[in-house]
Design a protein around this motif. Structure first.
Motif, PDB file in Angstrom:
ATOM      1  N   GLN A   1     -12.164   3.571   8.582  1.00  0.00           N
ATOM      2  CA  GLN A   1     -10.814   3.304   8.107  1.00  0.00           C
ATOM      3  C   GLN A   1     -10.056   4.623   8.049  1.00  0.00           C
ATOM      4  N   TYR A   2      -8.852   4.607   8.585  1.00  0.00           N
ATOM      5  CA  TYR A   2      -7.994   5.788   8.604  1.00  0.00           C
ATOM      6  C   TYR A   2      -6.696   5.460   7.896  1.00  0.00           C
ATOM      7  N   GLU A   3      -6.174   6.399   7.130  1.00  0.00           N
ATOM      8  CA  GLU A   3      -4.867   6.234   6.501  1.00  0.00           C
ATOM      9  C   GLU A   3      -3.952   7.327   7.024  1.00  0.00           C
TER      10      GLU A   3
ATOM     11  N   MET B   1       0.836  -1.165   0.000  1.00  0.00           N
ATOM     12  CA  MET B   1       0.000   0.000   0.000  1.00  0.00           C
ATOM     13  C   MET B   1       0.885   1.233   0.000  1.00  0.00           C
ATOM     14  N   THR B   2       0.482   2.257  -0.693  1.00  0.00           N
ATOM     15  CA  THR B   2       1.239   3.497  -0.739  1.00  0.00           C
ATOM     16  C   THR B   2       0.309   4.672  -0.526  1.00  0.00           C
ATOM     17  N   THR B   3       0.875   5.768  -0.087  1.00  0.00           N
ATOM     18  CA  THR B   3       0.089   6.985   0.065  1.00  0.00           C
ATOM     19  C   THR B   3       0.140   7.761  -1.238  1.00  0.00           C
ATOM     20  N   LYS B   4      -0.841   8.591  -1.451  1.00  0.00           N
ATOM     21  CA  LYS B   4      -0.884   9.377  -2.675  1.00  0.00           C
ATOM     22  C   LYS B   4      -0.449  10.796  -2.333  1.00  0.00           C
ATOM     23  N   GLY B   5       0.408  11.357  -3.135  1.00  0.00           N
ATOM     24  CA  GLY B   5       0.880  12.709  -2.906  1.00  0.00           C
ATOM     25  C   GLY B   5       1.485  13.257  -4.182  1.00  0.00           C
ATOM     26  N   SER B   6       2.165  14.382  -4.045  1.00  0.00           N
ATOM     27  CA  SER B   6       2.741  15.004  -5.225  1.00  0.00           C
ATOM     28  C   SER B   6       4.045  14.342  -5.654  1.00  0.00           C
TER      29      SER B   6
ATOM     30  N   LEU C   1       0.270   3.772   6.586  1.00  0.00           N
ATOM     31  CA  LEU C   1      -0.332   2.837   7.522  1.00  0.00           C
ATOM     32  C   LEU C   1      -1.837   3.010   7.448  1.00  0.00           C
ATOM     33  N   THR C   2      -2.561   1.916   7.308  1.00  0.00           N
ATOM     34  CA  THR C   2      -4.015   1.952   7.290  1.00  0.00           C
ATOM     35  C   THR C   2      -4.519   1.300   8.568  1.00  0.00           C
ATOM     36  N   ILE C   3      -5.373   2.015   9.286  1.00  0.00           N
ATOM     37  CA  ILE C   3      -5.970   1.502  10.518  1.00  0.00           C
ATOM     38  C   ILE C   3      -7.457   1.309  10.245  1.00  0.00           C
TER      39      ILE C   3
END
Length: 56
Positions: free
Chosen positions: A32-34, A1-6, A13-15
């Motif tokens: 769900q929190y990322e 899993m990856t975060t999206k950004g510039s 981390l996904t909770i």
């Protein structure tokens, strides 16, 4: 899993909070929190000095 950004994707981390059925054991996602990684590590985890009259 990856975060999206510039920039380049970075791991995050996904909770997930689940509701569990006591009879069947089935899990149902409730929320769900990322989280996103920090840009740089914190300088210190130490608490600041106390400023109360007793400690001065």
């Amino acid at each position: 899993m990856t975060t999206k950004g510039s920039g380049t994707p970075r791991p995050g981390l996904t909770i997930t909070i689940y509701r569990v059925d006591g009879e069947t054991g089935d899990r149902t996602p409730v929320k769900q929190y990322e989280t996103t990684p920090a840009e740089q590590p914190e300088a210190s985890h130490a608490l600041p000095p106390c400023t109360c009259p007793r400690c001065r």
